[in-house]
Design an enzyme around this catalytic site. Sequence first.
Site, short mmCIF file in Angstrom:
data_model
loop_
_atom_site.label_atom_id
_atom_site.label_comp_id
_atom_site.label_asym_id
_atom_site.label_seq_id
_atom_site.Cartn_x
_atom_site.Cartn_y
_atom_site.Cartn_z
CB SER A 33 -0.89 -0.01 1.25
OG SER A 33 -1.47 1.26 1.46
CE1 TYR B 239 -5.72 -1.42 4.22
CE2 TYR B 239 -3.92 0.05 3.63
CZ TYR B 239 -4.89 -0.86 3.27
OH TYR B 239 -5.01 -1.23 1.96
#
Lengths: 265, 253
Positions: B137, B150
């Site tokens: 990510s 996250y």
Amino acid sequence: MAGRLEGRKALVVGAAGAGNMGQVIARRFAAEGARVAVAGRNRAILDALADEIGGVAIECDFSKRASIFAMVDAARASLDGLDIAVNATGWGLLKPFLETTEEEIDKIYALQLRGPFQFLQALIPAMEEKGGSIIQISSATATILFHDHDAYMATKAGTDHLVRSVANQFGEKGIRVNSISPGVTETPMTADAAAVPGVMAAFVKGYPLGRYGTSEDIAAGCVWLASDECFMTGQNLQVNGGLTLRANPSKADIEASVVAAMAAA
Amino acid sequence: MGRLDGKVAIILGASDPRSMGAATARRFVAEGADLVLAARRKDAVADVAGPLGATAVACDITDENDLAALAKMAVDTYGKLDIAINYAGIEGGAPIIETTADMFRQQADVHFVGTGLFIKQMALAMKDGGSIITASSLTVLVQAPGQGAYAGSKGGADVLVKVAANELGARGIRVNSIAPGFTKSAMTDAYFAMEAVTRAFLKEMPLGRFPTVDDIADCALWLASDEAFVTGQRIDVTAGQALRRTPRMDEFA
């Protein structure tokens, strides 16, 4: 089937040594449908390659600004545009840190940092209307270490950071700039070392995938970076079978490998 | 001739036609691969798989038995497994001081433990080398406020990728991750509906446009193909945003 670079116009500099990485990249680009200009210092070798791949030969001394700018102009004029540019020039200087001379530092700086800087300066105006992909051949040694390679490693690492900065500034023009890092590769640059039994074998254990790379591996990476399939910019791509997860052999490792190879012969 | 002719691939996280998983599935089928598509919801993944002639499997990445069964389905159906891609993920935005232990654990369970088990089970099923790809990510690269759990779990998974690559190279297995930027997909549709958010993000993208699920699929195709002599790497598809920064929440006003 259409090639992955069909209709593209590419310049590969550092393609004037028979069988070198630049030549392999140029052949692969041509095989993928690109029209390719090949550049470097040896006219006869460039002409032979250009004939073979239906391309254009351009003489260039990458340590001279005027020569770099003239090469980019000539490539754009003869190809009627320029979408892709690869710098595969390099000088694999091996010299202990304390013994590296000012002349050597100046020479490698001119070829491996100033040259790439000026190449980018020439390429941005040549590509800013239509966008393009610029690829700098870096080295795993810009990230990990190798003995007696300080001047080489420092200039390669400096160029990688330049790639980030130029990518950041000119992405909005549709220009992507990346570098690609081979590990040790059998090329004319490494031919002398590779001729010594045991030298290349010493490198293999540094490669998680169990072999060191080839110029064909690098050419395949260049095709991806050059194609519209790649939406990446400002990055240093490691195409070396995981070498950076391990290490190059030390000088002592290589010497021991040579001794063992000699004893086995 | 397709670039994945004769290859068998698993794609986990393909329950929505707008997803990276579905885009990758379409690309892979066009390049000649045989596919097993998986997601938690069997009916949803079956809808994506059907038109592509792919096999659909229900799989929860947090359940190792599910992952083993998924790998076995590929081998039983198509005779082998060459490529395995993990896009499974869940959102989990909150500032660190508001993140509960359960929230940290849920993110770690899916992104870190799940990715580790995915790599393990896929590698065990790959008998003749292969390529394993997992989704990292942008948040790993830009210290995104509000994305601690996250990003931390995704970043941990990237370290697993490197260690796995170092270990599994001897089996001819390559392991890499793709770091998508702020990509319009099933997971981000709600953010893309907010113009203040998209404007703030676009300003930080040197390439001047958002990454698409098709960009991610193209990158996955390259990593999956035998041409990529690359392992243990995180490939950046952030439109260059990792060179800049991520906007703060207060800039979305």
